[in-house]
Design an enzyme around this catalytic site. Structure first.
Site, PDB file in Angstrom:
ATOM      1  N   ARG A 120       0.852  -0.997   0.074  1.00  0.00           N
ATOM      2  CA  ARG A 120       0.059  -0.086  -0.001  1.00  0.00           C
ATOM      3  C   ARG A 120       0.788   1.325   0.087  1.00  0.00           C
ATOM      4  O   ARG A 120       0.247   2.306   0.306  1.00  0.00           O
ATOM      5  CB  ARG A 120      -0.916  -0.009   1.184  1.00  0.00           C
ATOM      6  CG  ARG A 120      -2.130  -1.091   1.155  1.00  0.00           C
ATOM      7  CD  ARG A 120      -3.119  -0.896   2.168  1.00  0.00           C
ATOM      8  NE  ARG A 120      -3.947  -2.181   1.978  1.00  0.00           N
ATOM      9  CZ  ARG A 120      -4.091  -3.346   2.886  1.00  0.00           C
ATOM     10  NH1 ARG A 120      -2.846  -3.531   3.316  1.00  0.00           N
ATOM     11  NH2 ARG A 120      -4.838  -4.391   2.636  1.00  0.00           N
ATOM     12  N   LYS A 135       2.542  11.106 -11.798  1.00  0.00           N
ATOM     13  CA  LYS A 135       1.502  10.348 -12.598  1.00  0.00           C
ATOM     14  C   LYS A 135       2.273   8.899 -12.928  1.00  0.00           C
ATOM     15  O   LYS A 135       3.107   9.002 -13.481  1.00  0.00           O
ATOM     16  CB  LYS A 135       1.271  10.949 -13.817  1.00  0.00           C
ATOM     17  CG  LYS A 135      -0.124  11.822 -13.722  1.00  0.00           C
ATOM     18  CD  LYS A 135      -0.297  12.335 -15.168  1.00  0.00           C
ATOM     19  CE  LYS A 135      -1.482  13.187 -15.400  1.00  0.00           C
ATOM     20  NZ  LYS A 135      -1.796  13.433 -16.742  1.00  0.00           N
ATOM     21  N   GLU A 140       8.088  16.867 -25.651  1.00  0.00           N
ATOM     22  CA  GLU A 140       7.645  17.436 -24.507  1.00  0.00           C
ATOM     23  C   GLU A 140       8.135  18.781 -24.010  1.00  0.00           C
ATOM     24  O   GLU A 140       7.601  19.458 -23.147  1.00  0.00           O
ATOM     25  CB  GLU A 140       7.727  16.332 -23.367  1.00  0.00           C
ATOM     26  CG  GLU A 140       6.941  15.024 -23.653  1.00  0.00           C
ATOM     27  CD  GLU A 140       5.702  15.078 -23.250  1.00  0.00           C
ATOM     28  OE1 GLU A 140       5.110  16.128 -23.084  1.00  0.00           O
ATOM     29  OE2 GLU A 140       4.993  13.900 -23.334  1.00  0.00           O
ATOM     30  N   LYS A 148       5.794  22.838 -15.289  1.00  0.00           N
ATOM     31  CA  LYS A 148       5.212  21.727 -14.707  1.00  0.00           C
ATOM     32  C   LYS A 148       5.081  21.717 -13.332  1.00  0.00           C
ATOM     33  O   LYS A 148       3.964  21.470 -12.854  1.00  0.00           O
ATOM     34  CB  LYS A 148       5.984  20.328 -15.067  1.00  0.00           C
ATOM     35  CG  LYS A 148       5.203  18.967 -14.920  1.00  0.00           C
ATOM     36  CD  LYS A 148       5.082  17.853 -15.588  1.00  0.00           C
ATOM     37  CE  LYS A 148       4.308  16.721 -15.418  1.00  0.00           C
ATOM     38  NZ  LYS A 148       4.242  15.649 -16.110  1.00  0.00           N
ATOM     39  N   GLU A 204      -5.161  16.367 -11.461  1.00  0.00           N
ATOM     40  CA  GLU A 204      -5.631  16.816 -12.876  1.00  0.00           C
ATOM     41  C   GLU A 204      -7.124  17.091 -12.922  1.00  0.00           C
ATOM     42  O   GLU A 204      -7.897  16.590 -13.532  1.00  0.00           O
ATOM     43  CB  GLU A 204      -5.442  15.694 -13.796  1.00  0.00           C
ATOM     44  CG  GLU A 204      -5.260  15.963 -15.101  1.00  0.00           C
ATOM     45  CD  GLU A 204      -4.803  15.256 -16.403  1.00  0.00           C
ATOM     46  OE1 GLU A 204      -3.489  15.321 -16.581  1.00  0.00           O
ATOM     47  OE2 GLU A 204      -5.529  14.178 -16.557  1.00  0.00           O
ATOM     48  N   ARG A 257      -4.267  21.167 -14.618  1.00  0.00           N
ATOM     49  CA  ARG A 257      -3.301  20.181 -15.322  1.00  0.00           C
ATOM     50  C   ARG A 257      -3.319  19.687 -16.444  1.00  0.00           C
ATOM     51  O   ARG A 257      -2.313  19.071 -17.287  1.00  0.00           O
ATOM     52  CB  ARG A 257      -3.076  19.153 -14.167  1.00  0.00           C
ATOM     53  CG  ARG A 257      -1.543  18.533 -14.293  1.00  0.00           C
ATOM     54  CD  ARG A 257      -1.418  17.202 -13.001  1.00  0.00           C
ATOM     55  NE  ARG A 257      -0.194  16.264 -13.413  1.00  0.00           N
ATOM     56  CZ  ARG A 257       0.445  15.715 -12.586  1.00  0.00           C
ATOM     57  NH1 ARG A 257      -0.009  15.549 -11.290  1.00  0.00           N
ATOM     58  NH2 ARG A 257       1.414  14.848 -12.872  1.00  0.00           N
ATOM     59  N   ASN A 265      -1.405  18.275 -21.261  1.00  0.00           N
ATOM     60  CA  ASN A 265      -1.668  17.308 -22.089  1.00  0.00           C
ATOM     61  C   ASN A 265      -1.882  17.783 -23.826  1.00  0.00           C
ATOM     62  O   ASN A 265      -2.514  17.029 -24.530  1.00  0.00           O
ATOM     63  CB  ASN A 265      -3.203  16.238 -21.803  1.00  0.00           C
ATOM     64  CG  ASN A 265      -2.618  15.366 -20.645  1.00  0.00           C
ATOM     65  OD1 ASN A 265      -1.642  14.775 -20.750  1.00  0.00           O
ATOM     66  ND2 ASN A 265      -3.502  15.508 -19.648  1.00  0.00           N
ATOM     67  N   HIS A 314      -1.671  15.442 -26.574  1.00  0.00           N
ATOM     68  CA  HIS A 314      -1.648  14.079 -26.290  1.00  0.00           C
ATOM     69  C   HIS A 314      -2.951  13.346 -26.611  1.00  0.00           C
ATOM     70  O   HIS A 314      -2.874  12.107 -26.860  1.00  0.00           O
ATOM     71  CB  HIS A 314      -1.422  13.926 -24.632  1.00  0.00           C
ATOM     72  CG  HIS A 314      -0.350  14.309 -24.248  1.00  0.00           C
ATOM     73  ND1 HIS A 314       0.628  15.691 -24.388  1.00  0.00           N
ATOM     74  CD2 HIS A 314       1.114  13.441 -23.461  1.00  0.00           C
ATOM     75  CE1 HIS A 314       1.595  15.557 -24.118  1.00  0.00           C
ATOM     76  NE2 HIS A 314       1.932  14.501 -23.356  1.00  0.00           N
ATOM     77  N   HIS A 374      -1.750  10.001 -28.173  1.00  0.00           N
ATOM     78  CA  HIS A 374      -2.279   8.495 -27.505  1.00  0.00           C
ATOM     79  C   HIS A 374      -3.033   7.726 -28.440  1.00  0.00           C
ATOM     80  O   HIS A 374      -2.874   6.542 -28.413  1.00  0.00           O
ATOM     81  CB  HIS A 374      -3.045   8.735 -26.289  1.00  0.00           C
ATOM     82  CG  HIS A 374      -2.355   9.353 -25.250  1.00  0.00           C
ATOM     83  ND1 HIS A 374      -2.801   9.765 -23.982  1.00  0.00           N
ATOM     84  CD2 HIS A 374      -1.045   9.513 -24.988  1.00  0.00           C
ATOM     85  CE1 HIS A 374      -1.918  10.176 -23.176  1.00  0.00           C
ATOM     86  NE2 HIS A 374      -0.750   9.927 -23.917  1.00  0.00           N
ATOM     87  N   HIS A 414       6.678   7.788 -27.727  1.00  0.00           N
ATOM     88  CA  HIS A 414       5.439   8.407 -27.312  1.00  0.00           C
ATOM     89  C   HIS A 414       5.747  10.281 -27.911  1.00  0.00           C
ATOM     90  O   HIS A 414       4.983  10.723 -28.233  1.00  0.00           O
ATOM     91  CB  HIS A 414       5.401   8.596 -25.705  1.00  0.00           C
ATOM     92  CG  HIS A 414       4.470   9.533 -25.039  1.00  0.00           C
ATOM     93  ND1 HIS A 414       3.405   9.543 -25.057  1.00  0.00           N
ATOM     94  CD2 HIS A 414       4.882  10.748 -24.231  1.00  0.00           C
ATOM     95  CE1 HIS A 414       2.660  10.542 -24.349  1.00  0.00           C
ATOM     96  NE2 HIS A 414       3.817  11.180 -23.777  1.00  0.00           N
TER      97      HIS A 414
END
Length: 368
Positions: free
Chosen positions: A127, A149, A191, A233, A243, A247, A251, A254, A258, A271
């Site tokens: 955990r 993330k 990026e 960032k 997000e 935030r 993206n 993206h 994606h 990517h």
């Protein structure tokens, strides 16, 4: 790599009791100060991949011997195609077989795939155990290692299974970029480029003037690019860790990117390559919605092409494009929401008519 070593620079991430810092500089792996204050434990697990392990695995293990009684290593197969449950379980197997406890520290030595999977494993194991990011690619240093993330891919969508889980520190050692293949370097530049149009027009000007230095791995140029990217960032993440709103501007490009990755099969395009092309499509859609002028679209496309990134989209078929983008995490109720430019230095998130999306894609698709 050119230029002399520079003094390390620190960029704080302000998240209350989850706050930490990004350290940027040359030779951090061997710099005592870079490791001060990190969690101590009996056991440490280095998570890396089969490409990076022979380059830097032994040096990191030697450095960690002074901090931990036992230093273990697991080298995962390299590539986005392996960012899945099967590979993630190899990290858990290594931890459980060694009897590692809840104070064990994980060290992510690799690019975005290694960093994402190590962070997700750290969030899940008992955990939650501490982890440290040591990104070895430019893309990971300016984006995926920062902000907490963590995720793995699913065949139906990229990064759809994961958690927000912050590292104890991010160590961006610029010396590790010296072995980076040119294609990976270009992918990282995507990026970096995104931060200019969404948040900092002056940084976009600087990137246009300094791109050749970045491609030549000039340390001073890299240091500035990594630091400024991390500052932007960090500012965004500090206001919206999970997000919920702001935030999402990170993206930019993206949603299209994606879809390219999933549509072609993970690993066909890197990517950053998909994001570079995705930014062209997002800028085009912004122009067709009347948010920016045509000159900004052309300006971004030219810079992205100079960085060695693709600017023509693959032919997936508009129905497939839309199907893939409706699985995007920003979609709500089946409606695709795009991060678009609302002028230079400003980003917004909004839906767009399918017909305009199709026109934007077709405008930058390679002829059949």
């Amino acid at each position: 790599m050119t230029s002399d070593r520079l003094a390390p620079q620190r960029v704080p991430i302000a998240l209350g009791d989850r706050s930490y810092e990004i350290l940027i500089g040359s030779g951090l792996l061997s710099l005592d100060g870079a490791w001060a204050g990190l969690p101590a434990s009996a056991d440490a697990l280095i998570v890396t991949n089969t490409t990076v392990a022979p380059l830097y695995g032994a040096a990191l293990a030697e450095r960690l011997q002074a901090r931990h009684r036992r230093v273990l290593t697991v080298a995962l197969p390299d590539g986005e195609v392996h960012k899945d449950w099967t590979t993630l379980n190899r990290i858990f197997d290594a931890l459980l077989e060694a009897g590692c406890d809840r104070k064990t520290v994980l060290y992510a030595l690799g690019g975005g795939v290694v960093g994402d999977m190590t962070g997700f494993a750290a969030a899940c194991y008992m955990r939650g155990v501490p982890f440290v990011q040591l990104p070895t690619t430019l893309l990971a240093q300016v984006d995926s290692s920062v902000g907490g993330k963590t995720a793995i891919n699913h065949p139906l969508g990229k990064n759809m299974i994961g958690a927000f889980y912050q590292p104890a520190r991010v160590l961006c050692d610029l010396d590790l970029l010296s072995t980076l293949p040119r294609r990976e370097l270009s992918a990282g530049l995507a990026e970096i480029i995104k931060y200019g149009p969404i948040a900092d027009p002056a940084f976009l000007d600087w990137l246009e003037a300094s791109l050749d230095d970045l491609l030549a791995l000039d340390v001073a140029a890299l240091s500035h690019a990594v630091r400024r990217s991390c500052e932007i960032k960090a500012w965004v993440v500090g206001q919206d860790e999970r997000e919920a709103g702001l935030r999402a501007i990170l993206n930019f490009g993206h949603t299209f990117g994606h879809a390219i990755e999933a549509g072609l099969g993970y690993g066909a395009w890197l990517h950053g390559e998909a994001v570079g092309c995705g930014m062209v499509l997002a800028a085009e859609l912004s122009a067709r919605l009347g948010l920016i002028d045509r000159a900004l679209v052309d300006r971004l496309r030219a810079l992205i092409a100079r960085a060695g990134l693709p600017v023509q989209a693959p032919r997936l078929g508009i129905h497939r494009w839309l199907e893939l983008m409706r699985v995007d995490k920003k979609a709500e109720g089946g409606e695709i929401r795009f991060v678009l430019l609302d002028g230079l230095g400003r980003a917004t998130m909004r839906p767009a008519p399918d017909a305009l999306v199709a026109e934007a894609i077709e405008a930058h698709t390679a002829p059949s």
